[in-house]
Motif scaffolding. Sequence first.
Motif, PDB file in Angstrom:
ATOM      1  N   ALA A 142     -79.525  19.558-124.541  1.00 43.16           N
ATOM      2  CA  ALA A 142     -78.618  20.173-125.513  1.00 43.16           C
ATOM      3  C   ALA A 142     -77.480  19.213-125.830  1.00 43.16           C
ATOM      4  CB  ALA A 142     -78.055  21.483-124.963  1.00 43.16           C
ATOM      5  N   SER A 143     -77.083  19.189-127.076  1.00 42.57           N
ATOM      6  CA  SER A 143     -75.951  18.349-127.456  1.00 42.57           C
ATOM      7  C   SER A 143     -74.646  19.007-127.028  1.00 42.57           C
ATOM      8  CB  SER A 143     -75.957  18.093-128.965  1.00 42.57           C
ATOM      9  OG  SER A 143     -75.838  19.310-129.677  1.00 42.57           O
ATOM     10  N   ASP A 144     -73.586  18.256-127.110  1.00 39.33           N
ATOM     11  CA  ASP A 144     -72.263  18.719-126.697  1.00 39.33           C
ATOM     12  C   ASP A 144     -71.795  19.845-127.620  1.00 39.33           C
ATOM     13  OD1 ASP A 144     -69.520  18.992-126.110  1.00 39.33           O
ATOM     14  OD2 ASP A 144     -69.354  16.882-125.568  1.00 39.33           O
ATOM     15  N   PRO A 145     -71.437  21.014-127.071  1.00 43.01           N
ATOM     16  CA  PRO A 145     -70.949  22.113-127.928  1.00 43.01           C
ATOM     17  C   PRO A 145     -69.787  21.712-128.819  1.00 43.01           C
ATOM     18  CG  PRO A 145     -71.386  22.910-125.711  1.00 43.01           C
ATOM     19  CD  PRO A 145     -71.523  21.408-125.655  1.00 43.01           C
ATOM     20  N   GLU A 146     -68.970  20.773-128.377  1.00 44.36           N
ATOM     21  CA  GLU A 146     -67.845  20.330-129.193  1.00 44.36           C
ATOM     22  C   GLU A 146     -68.288  19.463-130.368  1.00 44.36           C
ATOM     23  OE1 GLU A 146     -64.741  18.552-126.966  1.00 44.36           O
ATOM     24  OE2 GLU A 146     -64.500  20.257-125.592  1.00 44.36           O
ATOM     25  N   PHE A 147     -69.549  19.052-130.353  1.00 42.47           N
ATOM     26  CA  PHE A 147     -70.099  18.243-131.438  1.00 42.47           C
ATOM     27  C   PHE A 147     -71.108  19.039-132.261  1.00 42.47           C
ATOM     28  CE2 PHE A 147     -68.185  15.195-128.749  1.00 42.47           C
ATOM     29  CZ  PHE A 147     -67.956  14.037-129.470  1.00 42.47           C
ATOM     30  N   GLY A 148     -71.019  20.358-132.205  1.00 35.64           N
ATOM     31  CA  GLY A 148     -71.871  21.206-133.042  1.00 35.64           C
ATOM     32  C   GLY A 148     -73.250  21.444-132.504  1.00 35.64           C
ATOM     33  N   SER A 149     -73.374  21.704-131.213  1.00 33.87           N
ATOM     34  CA  SER A 149     -74.681  21.951-130.620  1.00 33.87           C
ATOM     35  C   SER A 149     -75.366  23.149-131.271  1.00 33.87           C
ATOM     36  CB  SER A 149     -74.533  22.201-129.112  1.00 33.87           C
ATOM     37  OG  SER A 149     -75.771  22.559-128.543  1.00 33.87           O
ATOM     38  N   ARG A 183     -80.104  20.326-119.630  1.00 32.46           N
ATOM     39  CA  ARG A 183     -79.088  19.286-119.460  1.00 32.46           C
ATOM     40  C   ARG A 183     -78.249  19.192-120.721  1.00 32.46           C
ATOM     41  NH1 ARG A 183     -80.681  12.940-119.044  1.00 32.46           N
ATOM     42  NH2 ARG A 183     -78.584  12.040-119.038  1.00 32.46           N
ATOM     43  N   VAL A 184     -76.939  19.158-120.560  1.00 28.48           N
ATOM     44  CA  VAL A 184     -76.027  18.991-121.691  1.00 28.48           C
ATOM     45  C   VAL A 184     -75.616  17.521-121.763  1.00 28.48           C
ATOM     46  CG1 VAL A 184     -73.808  19.614-122.695  1.00 28.48           C
ATOM     47  CG2 VAL A 184     -75.169  21.350-121.517  1.00 28.48           C
ATOM     48  N   LEU A 185     -75.698  16.939-122.951  1.00 24.87           N
ATOM     49  CA  LEU A 185     -75.334  15.540-123.154  1.00 24.87           C
ATOM     50  C   LEU A 185     -73.905  15.470-123.693  1.00 24.87           C
ATOM     51  CD1 LEU A 185     -78.677  14.249-124.711  1.00 24.87           C
ATOM     52  CD2 LEU A 185     -77.965  14.231-122.309  1.00 24.87           C
ATOM     53  N   THR A 186     -72.971  15.214-122.835  1.00 23.02           N
ATOM     54  CA  THR A 186     -71.563  15.179-123.212  1.00 23.02           C
ATOM     55  C   THR A 186     -71.297  14.055-124.212  1.00 23.02           C
ATOM     56  OG1 THR A 186     -70.966  16.017-121.024  1.00 23.02           O
ATOM     57  CG2 THR A 186     -69.210  15.020-122.339  1.00 23.02           C
ATOM     58  N   GLY A 187     -70.611  14.411-125.279  1.00 21.13           N
ATOM     59  CA  GLY A 187     -70.242  13.424-126.284  1.00 21.13           C
ATOM     60  C   GLY A 187     -71.342  13.085-127.272  1.00 21.13           C
TER      61      GLY A 187
END
Length: 340
Positions: free
Chosen positions: A288-295, A312-316
């Motif tokens: 999953a992409s970073d929620p702060e980057f519009g996941s 797994r969340v990919l930060t940034g």
Amino acid sequence: MYVKSRDHRLPEPNIQMQMQRHPFRISVHYASLCQIRITSCSRSFFLLHTIPLVCSSRPSLSLLSADRVPNIFVPAIFSDNRTLSYLSVCMSISASQWGSPTASRRALLIHGFTMSSNSWEGVAQLLVAEGYFVIAPNLLGHGWRQGTDYSASAFAEDLRPYFAMDTSYDVVIGHSFGGLVALSLLPFLPKTKETTMILLDPALEIVVEKIAMDNKSKFMMKIMNVRTADEYMAENPAWSRRDSVLRALGLSMCDRTVVEKIYGHNMPWSFSGLFKNIPPNVKITVLASDPEFGSACDLELVPRDVERLNTRVLTGIGHWIQYECPDAIMDEIPLPRANL
């Protein structure tokens, strides 16, 4: 390399059999297609039909040969959509392939909404370097393909020929909507083959209000007004020019009704239940992409008590994981490390 024609009408291709090196390949000559610039950046072949070369030797398989048409990579000079539209005509094919069909490992890559098979070029090259033969289909409504049923199950059924004659894949990767299609392919996977499935930021659940007010209009605007590679690079600093061009090409080859049809044929938009039937020979990882980057993927919707399912969340990292962090994808693929 420049390719020129007397006018902008596409000529009939000159098809001839090459029976020496590749006895079942039909090569299509586009030597006078249109005025475009292309450079050769891989040795891949491109299917014209939705039957994989890997499992068949029938002469009905029609391929665009890479030694006749250089693989469709666009250098930095691409900034106008007129040239882009000409190139997209060259790419109106139903699948892309990289590597050798005789490779010991195979990978199936499924692109996302408003993209095309060529969007996987970067990841495909990494896989080829690890000894994979890679196939990436164009989904219905994409790559100039047409369809009538745009439900996720229909997309999966359309890809059934890729599993003909018990064809198997060591790795299946799906991005965004392609991840939902990949999940829908679980019943088609061979029961005895260990398979790694990687889902890149799949939108498992979308409420009706968000579809009506945001998603549909956003995607429809992108298809109707395709931006240039330079504009995509300015908006996405982590993207390469290649990736930016392929993003624009994917949009330019979409059926303009595909947005309305995909959302309309998949209501309610609810796919998290597909995780309930993971075969014992399949391991799934959700990146999953970073929620702060519009996941697009809400990990709260991914079951936590299912064996062989990891998250797994990919930060940034944003939604376009294959462009921004391909190494994270490769880290999830079992690879031989004896040479390290």
